[in-house]
Design a protein around this motif. Structure first.
Motif, PDB file in Angstrom:
ATOM      1  N   PRO A 121      -8.296 -10.317   5.912  1.00 36.61           N
ATOM      2  CA  PRO A 121      -8.672  -9.324   4.909  1.00 36.61           C
ATOM      3  C   PRO A 121      -7.466  -8.575   4.355  1.00 36.61           C
ATOM      4  CG  PRO A 121      -9.386  -8.657   7.110  1.00 36.61           C
ATOM      5  CD  PRO A 121      -8.919 -10.076   7.207  1.00 36.61           C
ATOM      6  N   ALA A 122      -6.398  -8.416   5.175  1.00 33.49           N
ATOM      7  CA  ALA A 122      -5.240  -7.654   4.696  1.00 33.49           C
ATOM      8  C   ALA A 122      -4.607  -8.351   3.508  1.00 33.49           C
ATOM      9  CB  ALA A 122      -4.224  -7.465   5.810  1.00 33.49           C
ATOM     10  N   ALA A 123      -4.419  -9.662   3.621  1.00 34.69           N
ATOM     11  CA  ALA A 123      -3.818 -10.421   2.519  1.00 34.69           C
ATOM     12  C   ALA A 123      -4.705 -10.340   1.281  1.00 34.69           C
ATOM     13  CB  ALA A 123      -3.613 -11.866   2.936  1.00 34.69           C
ATOM     14  N   THR A 124      -6.022 -10.445   1.487  1.00 31.23           N
ATOM     15  CA  THR A 124      -6.947 -10.410   0.363  1.00 31.23           C
ATOM     16  C   THR A 124      -6.913  -9.061  -0.335  1.00 31.23           C
ATOM     17  OG1 THR A 124      -8.336 -11.772   1.756  1.00 31.23           O
ATOM     18  CG2 THR A 124      -9.308 -10.984  -0.274  1.00 31.23           C
ATOM     19  N   VAL A 125      -6.966  -7.998   0.458  1.00 31.63           N
ATOM     20  CA  VAL A 125      -6.966  -6.663  -0.131  1.00 31.63           C
ATOM     21  C   VAL A 125      -5.652  -6.435  -0.877  1.00 31.63           C
ATOM     22  CG1 VAL A 125      -6.961  -4.207   0.399  1.00 31.63           C
ATOM     23  CG2 VAL A 125      -8.613  -5.698   1.493  1.00 31.63           C
TER      24      VAL A 125
ATOM     25  N   MET B  72      -6.932  -0.866   6.354  1.00 33.11           N
ATOM     26  CA  MET B  72      -7.233   0.519   5.989  1.00 33.11           C
ATOM     27  C   MET B  72      -6.023   1.190   5.360  1.00 33.11           C
ATOM     28  SD  MET B  72      -9.863   1.949   8.510  1.00 33.11           S
ATOM     29  CE  MET B  72     -11.403   1.431   7.889  1.00 33.11           C
ATOM     30  N   ALA B  73      -4.826   0.826   5.824  1.00 35.22           N
ATOM     31  CA  ALA B  73      -3.623   1.383   5.212  1.00 35.22           C
ATOM     32  C   ALA B  73      -3.591   1.013   3.731  1.00 35.22           C
ATOM     33  CB  ALA B  73      -2.378   0.867   5.914  1.00 35.22           C
ATOM     34  N   LEU B  74      -4.042  -0.203   3.434  1.00 33.78           N
ATOM     35  CA  LEU B  74      -4.096  -0.633   2.036  1.00 33.78           C
ATOM     36  C   LEU B  74      -5.136   0.159   1.262  1.00 33.78           C
ATOM     37  CD1 LEU B  74      -3.767  -4.470   2.453  1.00 33.78           C
ATOM     38  CD2 LEU B  74      -2.222  -2.966   1.221  1.00 33.78           C
ATOM     39  N   MET B  75      -6.236   0.484   1.924  1.00 32.86           N
ATOM     40  CA  MET B  75      -7.267   1.269   1.243  1.00 32.86           C
ATOM     41  C   MET B  75      -6.746   2.669   0.947  1.00 32.86           C
ATOM     42  SD  MET B  75     -10.921   0.324   2.794  1.00 32.86           S
ATOM     43  CE  MET B  75     -10.947  -1.054   3.877  1.00 32.86           C
TER      44      MET B  75
ATOM     45  N   GLY C 146       0.791  -1.223   0.000  1.00 27.91           N
ATOM     46  CA  GLY C 146       0.000   0.000   0.000  1.00 27.91           C
ATOM     47  C   GLY C 146       0.822   1.270   0.000  1.00 27.91           C
ATOM     48  N   GLY C 147       2.138   1.156   0.142  1.00 26.27           N
ATOM     49  CA  GLY C 147       2.979   2.343   0.176  1.00 26.27           C
ATOM     50  C   GLY C 147       3.195   2.932  -1.212  1.00 26.27           C
ATOM     51  N   GLN C 148       3.819   4.128  -1.208  1.00 28.52           N
ATOM     52  CA  GLN C 148       4.062   4.857  -2.439  1.00 28.52           C
ATOM     53  C   GLN C 148       4.950   4.053  -3.397  1.00 28.52           C
ATOM     54  OE1 GLN C 148       5.852   8.481  -1.308  1.00 28.52           O
ATOM     55  NE2 GLN C 148       4.984   9.653  -3.004  1.00 28.52           N
ATOM     56  N   GLN C 149       5.969   3.372  -2.821  1.00 20.29           N
ATOM     57  CA  GLN C 149       6.885   2.600  -3.657  1.00 20.29           C
ATOM     58  C   GLN C 149       6.129   1.501  -4.383  1.00 20.29           C
ATOM     59  OE1 GLN C 149       9.919   0.518  -1.463  1.00 20.29           O
ATOM     60  NE2 GLN C 149      11.052  -0.037  -3.306  1.00 20.29           N
ATOM     61  N   GLU C 150       5.211   0.858  -3.656  1.00 20.34           N
ATOM     62  CA  GLU C 150       4.466  -0.227  -4.278  1.00 20.34           C
ATOM     63  C   GLU C 150       3.539   0.311  -5.368  1.00 20.34           C
ATOM     64  OE1 GLU C 150       1.823  -2.488  -1.824  1.00 20.34           O
ATOM     65  OE2 GLU C 150       1.217  -3.688  -3.542  1.00 20.34           O
TER      66      GLU C 150
END
Lengths: 324, 501
Positions: free
Chosen positions: B41-45, B329-332, A40-44
């Protein structure tokens, strides 16, 4: 029959001599790019935009594999240990160059001896940000303000040894400031204490800073770059503010394990250079506050890595934050 | 204010066929990964992130949000059926939910979990619509001192989670906190208690421990005696909660919703505390607290509602300030940046269709979940009658896959096996495992906040009581502690805890 056996045997021997990869047939299977940080980071985000193009160019799927842990060292070590056949890449960024200085004894890979550079594809910047109600207008006033606090001020760092921490230490060294670092697990968790004014300063990634500055919740005093930020053109650069040595841009690139065939490295490099000049790549990079890099050679990227290692080593030494 | 106009705009976005479809896909996927132990859910997202590239921003967020709250729903299913909580918050559901299942009331437990979650989710949706902006300021009032005091309050309250000896519960909390100390010290970067094992640099995995001490240990326990095998309860009485169940659950659902909605707004771990807090409150308010831990439906209804409400309102700090409450949420936030939308105060004004569309879709998603889950209860319950020689290896295999998928780390599998044994031993010795998990989750958070507060105040402990909000929370903790200790002084401790020994 004998011919086939002979051919097969010689092929096997040749393959053993040449290592597991044959540069001619590469890429013959799926490629994995390990990013040693949480997803989810900018690098990714930037890497995903890039590999979409690379995958089309090289004719093989490229998957992004997020392997966080130990400030990026878990994923980096995994790449160092994998076969040098061009099928495993490392998404390299600034932490790749800071770890040697931070853990001179315990680090189990060498960024220069176990890896070869391929190319850098993007850069991003950090901004000097302060809470909206802090009574300062620019960097000069901020420095005076912090000096008047006589060591009572604090700044937010995204973990010990992180770029945010080291860059601020450099700023403190250059401006002669006294501020205590409050560690957070990454940038987003730090933002809440910065907004509330519990910490007085943070070198915050532009991608996080821009919306908060535009909404008036934070003040941006300078951008750590030689150029102004397109989203916040009113914010001066550190060069304009009188601290040219703080133009510490963050970069994203690709490394492969040592021993990867030169021809493979050149092919990846060419594919990267082709992708980063595409207008839609630049446009999508820009949305997450990443600037596409200028086309570059593996040697140029290698030189950048060497220069960064030396730079961070100096900062770590001066601040006395080595952890081994 | 034109709340109605906003909700109408949101409704228009949310019921477009495309968004409705992806809302359903997200909720369904979420339920599935929630049910499969460990595959979180984190792995799925993270896996689905690249797909969202090609979608409209609101569609991608609607789907990802669906996975998130769908998983909250699904996670309680395995907790109730086979004592296998997929994450920390459903560990609370397992306490009474699993006991209900053992008594043949799995259907009632699953039903009340679904109904409670739906009501809580609906109310929380309205809370977001109404209070998103003012609640943002509340979130910012919580600094390290406030979070420390809040977690301390939570830990003290959680002693009420124990239904056996208080001393043993305390021992488990402390043991959990000790386990939480393993890893890298945040302030100095030094390694603690890793004994040279590189994989421990980031600490022990929460999923590996939770699945180990609950799921795997439960299988060990069942294996020891062929005659008394319990997983696979045969007698199932009724698939739906009875009228009496619903009456008993109404107030816990309402209280759970309030607790969850308020705590969910705190990005520094509030949503996590919600289910624990709700359980403690229900036990405290119950006429007969001794039923808790033995299959009290209030112990399922309250925490499940709190958990779901917290999951919803944790969108407030994420959407308005870009502050994610957890990894999903970080992934979102990542997904939003891919789309070129920076989460922040301007989202509501600049992208009203996204903000309101997401909010309305959450309500629709909750409705879909309840429609999806109520018919599934029959299937889940029937799953329990699968012969053990198929069910046990299956559970172990899924647990191992799930635990491995969290970080693709083989070491987590050793952790899983080791904590399966540890859990078994503790169960045999009469120690409860929920306090252990609680200590493991909250201990490191408490340490982080305390040390952050101490660095901020340059080592002045008075900082914790000079902050008014923190002082109030500490006072509440002290009051609660007195309340807990008083009955034991007057030899009437059994009013709070059941005397087992």
């Amino acid at each position: 029959m004998l011919k086939t056996i002979l051919a097969a045997t010689s092929g096997l021997v040749l393959a053993m001599i040449a290592g597991s990869a044959s540069a001619q047939s590469w890429p013959d299977r799926q490629i994995r790019m390990i990013i040693p940080f949480p997803p989810g980071g900018q690098q990714e985000v930037a890497s995903r935009i890039l590999v979409e193009k690379l995958s089309a160019e090289l004719g093989q799927p490229i998957i992004i594999d997020s392997r966080p842990g130990a400030d990026g060292n878990v994923g980096t070590e995994a790449v160092a240990k994998s076969a040098p056949d061009g099928n495993t890449w490392l998404g390299s960024s600034v932490p790749f160059t800071t770890q040697v200085a931070l853990h001179p004894k315990s680090l189990r890979y060498s960024p220069t001896k176990d890896f070869v550079p391929v190319a850098t594809f993007g850069t991003t910047t950090f901004m000097f940000t302060v809470p909206a109600e802090l009574p300062v207008k620019d960097l000069k006033e901020f420095i005076a303000y912090i000096k008047a606090q006589k060591g009572k001020a604090s700044y937010a760092g995204s973990g010990r040894g992180s770029v945010v921490h080291l860059a601020t230490e450099k700023f403190k060294q250059s401006a002669g400031l006294e501020m205590e670092m409050i560690p957070y697990a990454g940038q987003p968790p730090a933002i809440s204490d910065l907004l509330a004014g519990r910490v007085q300063f943070m070198a915050l990634g532009s991608v996080f800073a821009a919306p908060l500055v535009k909404a008036g919740k934070l003040k941006a005093l300078a951008v750590m770059d030689t150029r102004r930020n397109a989203e916040l053109p009113d914010v001066p650069t550190v060069v304009e503010a009188g601290y040219p040595d703080l133009a510490l841009k963050s970069f994203f690139g690709i490394h492969v394990p040592k021993g990867t065939p030169e021809a493979v490295i050149q092919r990846i490099n060419a594919a990267v250079n082709k992708a980063i000049v595409m207008p839609d790549v630049a446009e999508r990079f820009a949305k997450s506050n990443v600037d596409a890099a200028e086309p570059n050679t593996p040697q140029q990227y290698g030189a950048l890595i060497e220069q960064q290692i030396a730079l961070w080593a100096g900062i770590v030494k001066a601040a006395g934050i080595e952890t081994d | 204010m034109d709340l109605l106009g906003h909700l109408l705009l949101g409704l228009q976005v949310a019921i477009s066929p495309n968004n409705l479809l992806f809302c359903f896909i997200g909720a369904l996927l979420g339920t599935l990964v929630g049910v499969l132990p460990g595959i979180g859910p984190a792995a799925t997202v993270a896996l689905l992130l690249p797909i969202t590239f090609t979608m409209a921003p609101e569609t991608s967020l609607i789907m990802l949000a669906g996975i998130y709250y769908g998983a909250q729903y699904g996670g309680s299913t395995t907790a109730i059926l086979i004592n296998l909580p997929g994450e920390a918050s459903s560990a609370v559901t397992a306490i009474d939910g699993y006991q209900m299942a053992r008594q043949g009331r799995a259907g009632a437990a699953l039903g009340i979990a679904a109904i409670g979650s739906f009501i809580a989710g609906s109310v929380a949706t309205l809370v977001i619509a109404w209070f998103a902006e003012p609640m943002t300021t509340v979130a910012l009032k919580f600094g390290p001192a406030e979070y420390f005091s809040l977690i301390l309050l939570g830990l003290v309250a959680s002693i009420a989670l124990a239904h056996g000896s208080v001393l043993k519960a305390l021992a488990m909390i402390v043991f959990g906190m000790l386990l939480g100390l393993v890893g890298t010290d945040v302030n100095s970067g030094q390694l603690r208690y890793t004994f040279g094992v590189g994989e421990l640099a980031d600490g022990l995995g929460i999923v590996a421990i939770a699945v180990g001490v609950f799921g795997v240990a439960e299988i060990f326990r069942n294996l020891e005696d062929e005659q008394e095998r319990e997983i696979g309860v045969k007698t199932v009485s009724g698939l739906m909660p009875s009228a009496a169940d619903l009456r008993a659950s109404a107030a816990p659902i309402a209280r759970g919703t309030v607790i969850g909605s308020v705590l969910g707004v705190l990005p520094g771990g509030g949503a996590l505390l919600a289910s624990f807090a709700s359980y403690a409150v229900e036990k405290k308010l119950a006429k007969d607290p001794s039923r808790f831990g033995k299959g009290a439906i209030e112990g399922v209804a309250g925490p499940e509602s709190a958990n779901n409400a917290g999951a919803q309102t944790s969108f407030i700090p994420m959407l308005t300030l870009g502050l994610p409450a957890n990894a999903v949420m970080a992934l979102m936030v990542g997904a939003m940046t891919i789309q070129g939308i920076a989460p922040g105060p301007s989202v509501i004004t600049d992208k009203p269709e996204l903000f309101w569309g997401l909010i309305v879709s959450m309500w629709l998603g909750n409705l879909m979940l309840v429609l999806l889950n109520l018919p599934l209860i029959g299937i889940w319950v029937r799953l329990l009658s699968v012969p053990y020689y198929i069910l046990f290896p299956g559970i172990i295999a899924f647990s191992a896959i799930g635990v491995y998928s969290v970080a693709s780390n083989v070491f987590d599998l050793y952790t899983l096996a080791a904590f399966g044994l540890v859990g078994y031993l503790f169960v045999k010795l009469g120690f409860e495992l929920t306090p252990l998990l609680l200590g493991f989750v909250l201990g490191p958070m408490m340490e982080t906040y305390l040390r952050r507060a101490m660095v901020l105040s340059r080592g002045d402990p008075a900082y914790l009581i000079t902050q008014p909000l923190s002082a109030a929370l500490l006072a509440a903790t002290a009051g609660l502690l007195c309340l807990l200790l008083l009955p034991s002084v007057t030899r009437k401790r059994s009013e709070v805890f059941i005397e087992e020994d």
